[in-house]
Scaffold this motif. Structure first.
Motif, PDB file in Angstrom:
ATOM      1  N   ASP A  54     -10.703   1.769 -10.864  1.00  0.00           N
ATOM      2  CA  ASP A  54      -9.924   0.915 -10.639  1.00  0.00           C
ATOM      3  C   ASP A  54      -9.088   0.618 -11.888  1.00  0.00           C
ATOM      4  O   ASP A  54      -8.024   0.077 -11.925  1.00  0.00           O
ATOM      5  CB  ASP A  54     -10.504  -0.332 -10.287  1.00  0.00           C
ATOM      6  CG  ASP A  54     -10.981  -0.174  -8.824  1.00  0.00           C
ATOM      7  OD1 ASP A  54     -10.510   0.256  -8.037  1.00  0.00           O
ATOM      8  OD2 ASP A  54     -12.166  -1.001  -8.540  1.00  0.00           O
ATOM      9  N   ASP A 109     -10.241  -3.975   2.046  1.00  0.00           N
ATOM     10  CA  ASP A 109     -10.182  -2.930   1.189  1.00  0.00           C
ATOM     11  C   ASP A 109      -9.778  -1.457   2.048  1.00  0.00           C
ATOM     12  O   ASP A 109     -10.193  -0.550   1.447  1.00  0.00           O
ATOM     13  CB  ASP A 109     -11.741  -2.780   0.403  1.00  0.00           C
ATOM     14  CG  ASP A 109     -12.890  -2.239   1.671  1.00  0.00           C
ATOM     15  OD1 ASP A 109     -12.500  -2.515   2.780  1.00  0.00           O
ATOM     16  OD2 ASP A 109     -13.758  -2.384   1.372  1.00  0.00           O
ATOM     17  N   LYS A 136      -8.590   1.571  -0.057  1.00  0.00           N
ATOM     18  CA  LYS A 136      -9.534   2.402  -0.865  1.00  0.00           C
ATOM     19  C   LYS A 136     -10.822   3.129   0.392  1.00  0.00           C
ATOM     20  O   LYS A 136     -11.140   4.354  -0.181  1.00  0.00           O
ATOM     21  CB  LYS A 136     -10.319   1.407  -1.676  1.00  0.00           C
ATOM     22  CG  LYS A 136      -9.525   1.109  -2.979  1.00  0.00           C
ATOM     23  CD  LYS A 136     -10.442   0.117  -3.882  1.00  0.00           C
ATOM     24  CE  LYS A 136     -11.678   0.959  -4.488  1.00  0.00           C
ATOM     25  NZ  LYS A 136     -12.238   0.099  -5.677  1.00  0.00           N
TER      26      LYS A 136
END
Length: 627
Positions: A408, A456, A459
């Motif tokens: 990240d 999310d 991801k």
């Protein structure tokens, strides 16, 4: 060698700005810094430019200005002559350089360029940027060359690179017969526009001048320039000492060299010789020309590439591409024992905290070779078209080296150094897959985070790729799973409005009060989709009072959960004494060219929140130092 003395006056965005004020600049103050009058002219232009680029712009007919002596115009009065109309139109045109200085622009002189020094040169440069063009090239009576914003009589601000033809001719005479110095000047100004620098009014910005210099060196290598070619203009024309808005010669030469070397290293291993030139590489016919990341000039050329001689197109509304959904992802067919097409291998730049940022040149980076060529080509093409249509940049990175960072943080560092997204509204995204480490990461610009606060899914899609490969899937055949993460962000962002709806806090506050009053009298349920204030972007000027305000201050009522999930609260105060609370995500200062400091005044761009207790509560998106 003859040295050309240049003056830039109020065109502080021009490449060769110096301290002397040019005659006839339209400013009587003699200051290179924005004056109150400059801000009066420029602030509305910057706001309207952002509205026109990010979303619908409500247009109203603009009346031509009348002189004080005219008073009421009689219906019997004769129509004005063409010369009078031209003079009135000229009075309505204003141009603002990126640092907020106002320029008067003669309407008769702002003409679309057809000269080789202008439009064709820009067309050649844009071919090597890998990015869509967001400006128009025009000849004008500016002192030299400038990335500016022009407000036309139709009320629509336009991004323009304005250049003086005589200036370009003088540069050629001063530096020899080569075309490279003039090309480097235009590349520098193009770098300002592609990075969104002209959207940051408010004073001297030496750091972003170095960014534009680095971009110039980067692009010129791809076009076939040696390092001396790329440095010629600055080495010949720029003074050694720092100026009020532009760094001195050595700093700028270092930035050009950094860009040239980065471009060289992305294409080949040996870059120690400053006379090396880019090697020509083939381009897939189906990939839009500007998307092609490795396109370069022939190695034997010592002049800018003659490819793409056609004039650069003017900025026009781009059509939104068809973005694949979850059920549209295609898996490349098996080769049946035949050798698969070799993957494209990129050289990903090293990320360093002290490196000068510079705009990226492709939407897919892969130094492992996991992307199937057809999958990569499709993603790169759609990402390019999406950036042109939505002004949102989504970059996908597959890397074998996270350079010691967690994925990240690597994604965020990449976003900062490669300037992904526009700095003002934070609408860039970087997706990272590290197959060797079996890790994935993502960085969303502050403006995009609102779309994925509790989601999310990007991801998760990246992790799906790793799981499939771990289960025996062939990396290239399932690489479309990585593309699915990028398409997910595009589909979410394509309907988002990116205009800065309120140019001042006062206008936002007045609209909010009106909505609250209407809600108190309403007899129907509240519909947030019809609330013009809800989740809106606004610009405001304020001084930082405290970066750690008292959580028990009843006048502020800092929201503790938001401080944890969005970012720490910060107390700021407007010039009329109004206290506000801004929630600062940790990514925001890392993406900006300067830190946030107590006691200093900034221009902030923030987003409305649902909180309506205590002081106004906003999420910080970006900022620019004013003092």
């Amino acid at each position: 060698m003859k040295i050309l003395s240049l003056t830039a006056g109020v065109a502080a965005a021009a490449l060769f700005a110096v301290q002397a004020q040019a005659a006839g600049s339209g400013s009587s103050s003699g200051s290179l810094w924005p004056t109150a009058k400059d801000r009066e002219i420029c602030d509305p232009i910057f706001s309207r430019l952002q509205q026109s680029e990010r979303g619908p712009l409500m247009m109203a007919q603009t009346d031509l200005p009348k002189s004080e002596a005219e008073g009421e115009v009689s219906q019997d009065k004769a129509k004005p002559s063409e010369e009078e109309l031209t003079r009135e139109l000229s009075a309505m045109l204003q141009a603002c350089s990126y640092d907020g200085k106002a320029l008067k622009v003669d309407a008769r002189a702002m003409t679309g360029s057809t000269e080789a020094e202008g439009t064709a040169a820009v067309g050649k440069i844009m071919r090597f940027t890998g990015l869509p063009q967001n400006f128009t090239i025009m000849e004008s009576d500016v002192p030299n060359a400038a990335a500016i914003i022009v407000m036309g009589e139709d009320g629509i601000p336009k991004r323009v690179i304005a250049y003086n033809r005589q200036f370009m001719s003088d540069v050629a005479k001063a530096t020899g017969t080569s075309d490279w110095p003039g090309t480097s000047i235009l590349a520098h100004e193009i770098g300002h526009h592609l990075s969104g620098h002209t959207l940051m009014p408010g004073g001297s910005q030496p750091p972003i001048e170095l960014e534009a210099d680095k971009f110039s060196g980067f692009v010129l290598f791809k076009m076939g320039a040696t390092l001396p070619d790329a440095e010629k203009a600055i080495a010949t024309l720029i003074p050694e000492a720092d100026g009020p808005t532009h760094p001195g010669r050595q700093k700028r030469l270092k930035a050009v060299e950094a860009g040239w070397l980065q471009s060289c290293e992305q294409q080949q291993a040996e870059c120690g010789d400053d006379t090396v030139v880019a090697a020509a590489e083939p381009r897939a016919a189906s990939v839009p020309q500007q998307v092609e990341p490795q396109s370069t000039a022939p190695a034997s050329s010592n002049k800018p590439s003659s490819a793409s001689q056609a004039a650069a197109p003017e900025t026009a509304a781009a059509q939104m591409p068809k973005i694949p959904g979850p059920l549209d992802i295609e898996i490349p067919t098996a080769t049946g024992g035949r050798a698969s097409e070799p993957a494209v291998i990129d050289q990903i730049p090293k990320l360093a905290a002290d490196a000068v940022p510079s705009k990226f040149d492709r939407f897919v980076y892969d130094d492992v070779g996991v992307f199937d060529p057809s999958v990569r080509e499709k993603l790169q093409t759609i990402a390019f078209q999406f950036a042109a249509a939505a002004n949102v940049e989504v970059v996908t990175v597959v890397t074998k080296d996270l350079q010691g960072s967690d994925p990240d943080q690597y994604a965020l560092d990449f976003m900062h150094q490669m300037r992904v997204g526009k700095m003002d509204v934070g609408n860039g995204a970087v997706l990272v897959v590290a197959p060797n480490d079996k890790k994935v990461g993502a960085a969303l610009g502050p403006g995009l985070r609102v779309l994925f606060e509790n989601d999310d899914s990007p991801k998760r899609r990246l992790n799906d790729y790793l799981k499939i490969v771990d289960g025996g899937g062939e990396p290239q055949r399932v690489s479309s799973t990585i593309s699915a993460a990028a398409y997910r962000i595009m589909n979410q962002a394509k309907t988002q409005q990116w205009q800065i709806r309120y140019p001042t806090f006062a206008s936002y506050d007045a609209a909010d009060r009106k909505i609250m009053e209407e809600r108190s009298k309403a007899t129907t349920p509240y519909d947030p989709s019809k609330d013009p204030v809800a989740n809106a972007l606004l610009r405001l000027e304020a001084t930082i009072v405290s970066k750690s305000p008292d959580m028990n201050d009843r006048s502020l009522l800092v929201n503790e959960p938001r401080s944890r999930y969005v970012g720490p609260a910060m107390q700021v105060r407007t010039s009329d004494g109004r206290d506000l609370v801004l929630y600062v995500n940790s990514a925001v200062p890392q993406l900006m060219p300067m830190p946030l400091e107590e006691g200093k005044r900034y221009s902030f761009i923030a987003r409305d929140t649902i909180l309506r207790s205590g002081a106004p509560q906003l999420d910080l998106i970006s900022y620019d130092l004013l003092d």
